[in-house]
Design a protein around this motif. Sequence first.
Motif, PDB file in Angstrom:
ATOM      1  N   ASP A 181       0.837  -1.193   0.000  1.00  0.00           N
ATOM      2  CA  ASP A 181       0.000   0.000   0.000  1.00  0.00           C
ATOM      3  C   ASP A 181       0.877   1.250   0.000  1.00  0.00           C
ATOM      4  O   ASP A 181       2.018   1.212   0.456  1.00  0.00           O
ATOM      5  CB  ASP A 181      -0.856  -0.030   1.275  1.00  0.00           C
ATOM      6  CG  ASP A 181      -2.151   0.746   1.133  1.00  0.00           C
ATOM      7  OD1 ASP A 181      -2.327   1.436   0.110  1.00  0.00           O
ATOM      8  OD2 ASP A 181      -2.981   0.654   2.052  1.00  0.00           O
ATOM      9  N   ASP A 182       0.334   2.347  -0.518  1.00  0.00           N
ATOM     10  CA  ASP A 182       1.003   3.653  -0.420  1.00  0.00           C
ATOM     11  C   ASP A 182       2.412   3.658  -0.997  1.00  0.00           C
ATOM     12  O   ASP A 182       3.311   4.310  -0.447  1.00  0.00           O
ATOM     13  CB  ASP A 182       1.068   4.132   1.047  1.00  0.00           C
ATOM     14  CG  ASP A 182      -0.307   4.286   1.667  1.00  0.00           C
ATOM     15  OD1 ASP A 182      -1.287   4.346   0.919  1.00  0.00           O
ATOM     16  OD2 ASP A 182      -0.381   4.338   2.903  1.00  0.00           O
ATOM     17  N   GLU A 238      -3.923   4.681  -6.873  1.00  0.00           N
ATOM     18  CA  GLU A 238      -4.853   5.195  -5.864  1.00  0.00           C
ATOM     19  C   GLU A 238      -5.215   6.641  -6.151  1.00  0.00           C
ATOM     20  O   GLU A 238      -4.409   7.386  -6.703  1.00  0.00           O
ATOM     21  CB  GLU A 238      -4.181   5.248  -4.490  1.00  0.00           C
ATOM     22  CG  GLU A 238      -3.823   3.967  -3.857  1.00  0.00           C
ATOM     23  CD  GLU A 238      -3.341   4.222  -2.420  1.00  0.00           C
ATOM     24  OE1 GLU A 238      -3.583   3.343  -1.598  1.00  0.00           O
ATOM     25  OE2 GLU A 238      -2.741   5.267  -2.123  1.00  0.00           O
TER      26      GLU A 238
END
Length: 279
Positions: A181-182, A238
């Motif tokens: 993630d991220d 995202e």
Amino acid sequence: ESGKDRHEVYEADMRARTAKRLGLEGDMRRAVERGCEEFVVRYQPLIDTATGRTSGLEALVRWEHPERGLVSPSDFIPLAEETGMIIAIGRRVLREACSRARDWSSLGPGGRGIEVSVNLSARQFRDPGLLEDVARVLGETGLRPGALTLEVTEGILTEDTPVVLATVQYLGLLGVKLAIDDFGTGYSSLAHVKRFPVDYLKIDRSIVSGIEEDPRDEAIVSAAITLAHALGERVVAEGVETEGQLARLRELGCEVAQGFHFSRPLDGEALAAWLDAGK
Ligand code: C2E
Ligand code: CA
Ligand code: CA
Ligand code: CA
């Protein structure tokens, strides 16, 4: 979380302290003791950039506080982490997400093959009970293991303690997928690559948002996609908010996109309607 903030640890700590001062800790304890029913899950569609159809969902927790209304995760996750209550809350989110995804996978045509992603914080990932929880929830809900992705930030994987290594290996044996993630916000953004194969690389909104105007952001996104593909990983962008960003991401070969351009996180009913409409 924006990725532009260079004081993340400090900020999370500050938030935890502020939350405590506001009396949230006692409220959280009561909510957990009452079975975590105040913690509800929203689902944001993940869109296949090639077909425009929904390929997955990300489960995002909210706290329906009896007096304060809907509390967002950034305002209570640090406190939940610090106090360990994230374990109980996370268990509830996992069960809810897997159970709903199992139901939705029979909603045609949008629901077929639908996957669900669940966020895990550091403390959850290091919890010795995690594997048992995951295995039990999969068994009880009947969700196909390959339809579940666990999202972790890179920092968690780069601490290669024996526990983390064993957890990653066992999750692989269960057939559960892993996402970083991220991506792009950590200071060691290549370190995971050396150690762990993952299924998805999620590029952070802070880089995706600049993709049209800032050639440096575009270069970073492009390089991340190339790297991920060379390693056999799929890429999720995202925070996609415009058609222009989507078009550019598609050109660069990004497989999956998520963001307000498609949909905000939806409650269960709205999500079912979304899938039912064939989106
Ligand atoms: P995240 O995992 O990076 O989740 C994406 C966040 O970006 C979500 O915020 C989502 O609502 C927001 N977002 C999605 N698309 C867009 C967009 O186009 N523009 C903008 N501005 N924002 C967008 P949310 O739901 O407030 O969650 C914040 C963070 O809280 C998450 O960041 C995740 O780190 C954490 N979190 C959420 N649910 C859970 C959970 O169940 N467990 C744990 N441990 N952490 C969670
Ligand atoms: Ca996430
Ligand atoms: Ca993220
Ligand atoms: Ca993010």
